[in-house]
Scaffold this motif. Sequence first.
Motif, PDB file in Angstrom:
ATOM      1  N   PRO A   1     -12.442   9.859   4.347  1.00 36.65           N
ATOM      2  CA  PRO A   1     -11.991  11.250   4.361  1.00 36.65           C
ATOM      3  C   PRO A   1     -10.660  11.456   3.654  1.00 36.65           C
ATOM      4  CG  PRO A   1     -11.530  10.234   6.463  1.00 36.65           C
ATOM      5  CD  PRO A   1     -12.258   9.199   5.641  1.00 36.65           C
ATOM      6  N   ASN A   2      -9.831  10.415   3.588  1.00 35.63           N
ATOM      7  CA  ASN A   2      -8.501  10.539   3.004  1.00 35.63           C
ATOM      8  C   ASN A   2      -8.465   9.802   1.673  1.00 35.63           C
ATOM      9  OD1 ASN A   2      -5.735  10.148   2.303  1.00 35.63           O
ATOM     10  ND2 ASN A   2      -5.153  10.593   4.410  1.00 35.63           N
ATOM     11  N   GLN A   3      -8.508  10.562   0.581  1.00 37.61           N
ATOM     12  CA  GLN A   3      -8.513   9.957  -0.748  1.00 37.61           C
ATOM     13  C   GLN A   3      -7.136   9.457  -1.173  1.00 37.61           C
ATOM     14  OE1 GLN A   3     -11.499   9.690  -3.070  1.00 37.61           O
ATOM     15  NE2 GLN A   3     -12.067   9.524  -0.918  1.00 37.61           N
ATOM     16  N   GLY A   4      -6.101   9.764  -0.375  1.00 39.32           N
ATOM     17  CA  GLY A   4      -4.752   9.331  -0.700  1.00 39.32           C
ATOM     18  C   GLY A   4      -4.387   7.970  -0.145  1.00 39.32           C
ATOM     19  N   LEU A   5      -5.375   7.261   0.443  1.00 42.04           N
ATOM     20  CA  LEU A   5      -5.161   5.919   1.001  1.00 42.04           C
ATOM     21  C   LEU A   5      -4.150   5.906   2.141  1.00 42.04           C
ATOM     22  CD1 LEU A   5      -5.228   3.822  -2.299  1.00 42.04           C
ATOM     23  CD2 LEU A   5      -6.867   3.650  -0.425  1.00 42.04           C
TER      24      LEU A   5
END
Length: 202
Positions: free
Chosen positions: A23-27
Amino acid sequence: VFAFDTGDTVNSYKGEPTVNVVPNQGLLWTQYNTSITQNAIAAPDGTLTGIKITATNTTQVRTEFNLTNPASAAYYAFSVYAKRGSSPYASLSTYFPPYTSPYVIFDLDTGTLTSSTGTYSTYIEHIRDGWYRIGMVVYVRTDQDYRLMKVMQTDSATNPNSGVSGSYVYYYKPQIEEKPYITPHTVGTRSATEGLKDLTGN
C-alpha cells in the motif's frame, strides 16, 4: 510497452491482471537502522520521486513489509526499481521462520546477481539512467511465524546484513504480487481491461 497482439493496432499490452499488495509506494514500512528520504533523485520516469535509503548502522539495516498470511501456500514475486548510490549493491531479503529465509544481492554497476539463497527465481533488468528493476520469487507457506519482505542496505556482494553507516542506495516503486514471476509495476489492482492501453490517435 509490449505488443499484445500484432494484429491489434488499437491497443498495446501493459501487463496481465495482478494485485500489488504494497500500500505504501514510498517504502515507509517498519524501519530498522535506516533513514529514508523521499523525492531524492529523478526516478525512471523522469519525475523527482526516487527514494534514498541510508544506513544509520552496520547490521540489520532494512525497511520491511509484513505480508498478510495467505489463504494457501503460493509463490510471491517481490520487485523494486534500484539505482546505485554510494553502495553498488541492492538487496531484497525475507524472514520466514522456521524455514529458510531467501535473499538476493545485485551489483548495480554490472547489472548482475552476486548472491542468492532459497529463491525460486531472480530477476534484474536495466531500465535507463542507471536504474534497474530487481526482484526475486519466493515460496510463501501458511505455517511461517512471520512473512517479512525486506529491502536491505548492504555494502557486501555476499552478505545482506553487512552495511556501512552513511551508505545509501536509491529505490522506487516496490511491488509484491502473488505470482511465480514478476509482472509490470502497478499500484493496487490491474484488471484485464486495464492491462490494455488504448493507442487510438497515437
